[in-house]
Design a protein around this motif. Structure first.
Motif, short mmCIF file in Angstrom:
data_model
loop_
_atom_site.label_atom_id
_atom_site.label_comp_id
_atom_site.label_asym_id
_atom_site.label_seq_id
_atom_site.Cartn_x
_atom_site.Cartn_y
_atom_site.Cartn_z
N GLU A 85 -5.96 20.05 -15.38
CA GLU A 85 -5.44 21.02 -16.34
C GLU A 85 -5.51 20.47 -17.77
OE1 GLU A 85 -1.32 22.23 -15.73
OE2 GLU A 85 -2.03 24.31 -15.67
N GLU A 86 -5.20 19.19 -17.91
CA GLU A 86 -5.24 18.55 -19.23
C GLU A 86 -6.66 18.60 -19.82
OE1 GLU A 86 -4.31 14.16 -19.53
OE2 GLU A 86 -2.58 15.00 -20.56
N GLU A 87 -7.64 18.36 -18.97
CA GLU A 87 -9.03 18.39 -19.44
C GLU A 87 -9.46 19.82 -19.79
OE1 GLU A 87 -11.21 16.41 -16.31
OE2 GLU A 87 -10.08 14.55 -16.62
N PHE A 145 -1.13 12.00 -28.93
CA PHE A 145 -2.02 13.15 -28.71
C PHE A 145 -1.26 14.48 -28.74
CE2 PHE A 145 -3.98 16.12 -25.59
CZ PHE A 145 -5.12 16.42 -26.32
N TYR A 146 -0.19 14.59 -27.93
CA TYR A 146 0.48 15.89 -27.82
C TYR A 146 1.18 16.35 -29.10
CZ TYR A 146 -1.04 16.66 -23.12
OH TYR A 146 -1.84 16.90 -22.04
N PRO A 147 1.82 15.45 -29.87
CA PRO A 147 2.40 15.93 -31.14
C PRO A 147 1.34 16.57 -32.04
CG PRO A 147 3.30 13.79 -30.59
CD PRO A 147 2.19 14.05 -29.61
N ALA A 204 1.45 7.12 -24.17
CA ALA A 204 0.59 7.13 -25.36
C ALA A 204 0.17 8.56 -25.70
CB ALA A 204 -0.63 6.24 -25.14
N GLU A 205 -0.12 9.37 -24.68
CA GLU A 205 -0.44 10.78 -24.94
C GLU A 205 0.75 11.48 -25.60
OE1 GLU A 205 -3.66 11.82 -21.39
OE2 GLU A 205 -1.57 12.40 -21.12
N GLU A 206 1.96 11.19 -25.10
CA GLU A 206 3.15 11.86 -25.65
C GLU A 206 3.46 11.38 -27.07
OE1 GLU A 206 5.97 10.97 -22.59
OE2 GLU A 206 5.22 12.55 -21.28
N ASP A 260 4.39 17.95 -16.17
CA ASP A 260 3.51 17.21 -15.24
C ASP A 260 3.72 15.69 -15.38
OD1 ASP A 260 2.37 19.56 -14.40
OD2 ASP A 260 0.42 19.22 -15.35
N HIS A 261 3.83 15.21 -16.61
CA HIS A 261 4.06 13.77 -16.82
C HIS A 261 5.36 13.33 -16.15
CE1 HIS A 261 1.31 13.12 -20.62
NE2 HIS A 261 0.64 13.54 -19.55
N ASN A 262 6.42 14.17 -16.26
CA ASN A 262 7.68 13.83 -15.58
C ASN A 262 7.46 13.76 -14.07
OD1 ASN A 262 9.02 13.82 -18.04
ND2 ASN A 262 9.81 15.91 -17.82
N ASP A 283 -3.95 17.00 -10.20
CA ASP A 283 -3.69 18.37 -10.68
C ASP A 283 -3.49 18.35 -12.20
OD1 ASP A 283 -3.81 19.21 -8.11
OD2 ASP A 283 -1.66 19.60 -7.87
N HIS A 284 -2.74 17.36 -12.67
CA HIS A 284 -2.47 17.28 -14.11
C HIS A 284 -3.74 17.00 -14.91
CE1 HIS A 284 -0.92 16.30 -17.97
NE2 HIS A 284 -1.35 15.06 -17.88
N MET A 285 -4.55 16.04 -14.46
CA MET A 285 -5.75 15.69 -15.22
C MET A 285 -6.69 16.89 -15.35
SD MET A 285 -6.78 11.80 -14.13
CE MET A 285 -7.03 12.18 -12.41
FE LIG Z 1 -1.46 13.60 -19.43
#
Ligand SMILES: [Fe+2]
Ligand SMILES: [Fe+2]
Length: 172
Positions: free
Chosen positions: A119-121, A54-56, A49-51, A81-83, A115-117
């Protein structure tokens, strides 16, 4: 609604579910499996859902948040990170529930996701708060939550993305 609040809230839910596994009775393999399956759906549907929503929009509006070098760098890093999270979730699925290998794979998924969360935040959500209007944040939240609601029961087929191509596709 605000997409940055929705994502932040769901990160809390992901942390809570990893914590739940830590104190789950170790011999209840059916229970561990059920809790893990629910968490795996949460992780995969959230990332997809983020991809999609949100990210676009971050590629279009962002300028690089927090300690990110640029919007391109922060978004490429998030897709990578998602991968990695999708890989870690697959690894848990290939292990026998409750085995040492399974617990190790769950820990690896927790590390990749934590780690991803963080950085994302610190970068992506910060950038969006700075550059997207409240109206736009509401609109993206509706699209995001609609997609998640549609896929909550059965999950999604995890699909890895090429980070550089992802950014190129949404740059205009
Ligand atoms: Fe994410
Ligand atoms: Fe997230």
């Amino acid at each position: 609604m605000d997409i940055t609040e929705v994502i932040l809230h769901q990160h809390g839910e992901q942390r809570r579910m990893f914590g739940m596994l830590e104190e789950w009775p170790r011999d209840d393999h059916a229970g561990l499996d059920a809790v893990w399956q629910r968490l795996a759906v949460l992780l995969e549907v959230h990332a997809e859902a983020e991809e999609r929503y949100f990210y676009p929009e971050l590629v279009r509006l962002g300028t690089g948040g927090g300690d990110a070098e640029s919007v391109d760098e922060e978004v490429e890093d998030a897709i990578k990170d998602h991968n990695d999270i999708r890989d870690a979730v697959r690894h848990v699925g290939r292990s026998s529930v409750g085995s040492d290998e399974w617990w190790k794979a769950v820990l690896e998924a927790n590390i990749a996701n934590s780690d991803h969360m963080a950085e994302e935040e610190r970068q992506d959500l910060a950038d969006f708060r700075k550059n997207a209007s409240l109206v736009r944040r509401h609109e993206i939240a509706v699209q995001f939550l609609r997609y998640e609601a549609e896929h909550w029961a059965n999950g999604v087929t995890p699909t890895d993305k090429d980070p550089e191509k992802f950014v190129e596709d949404y740059e205009s």
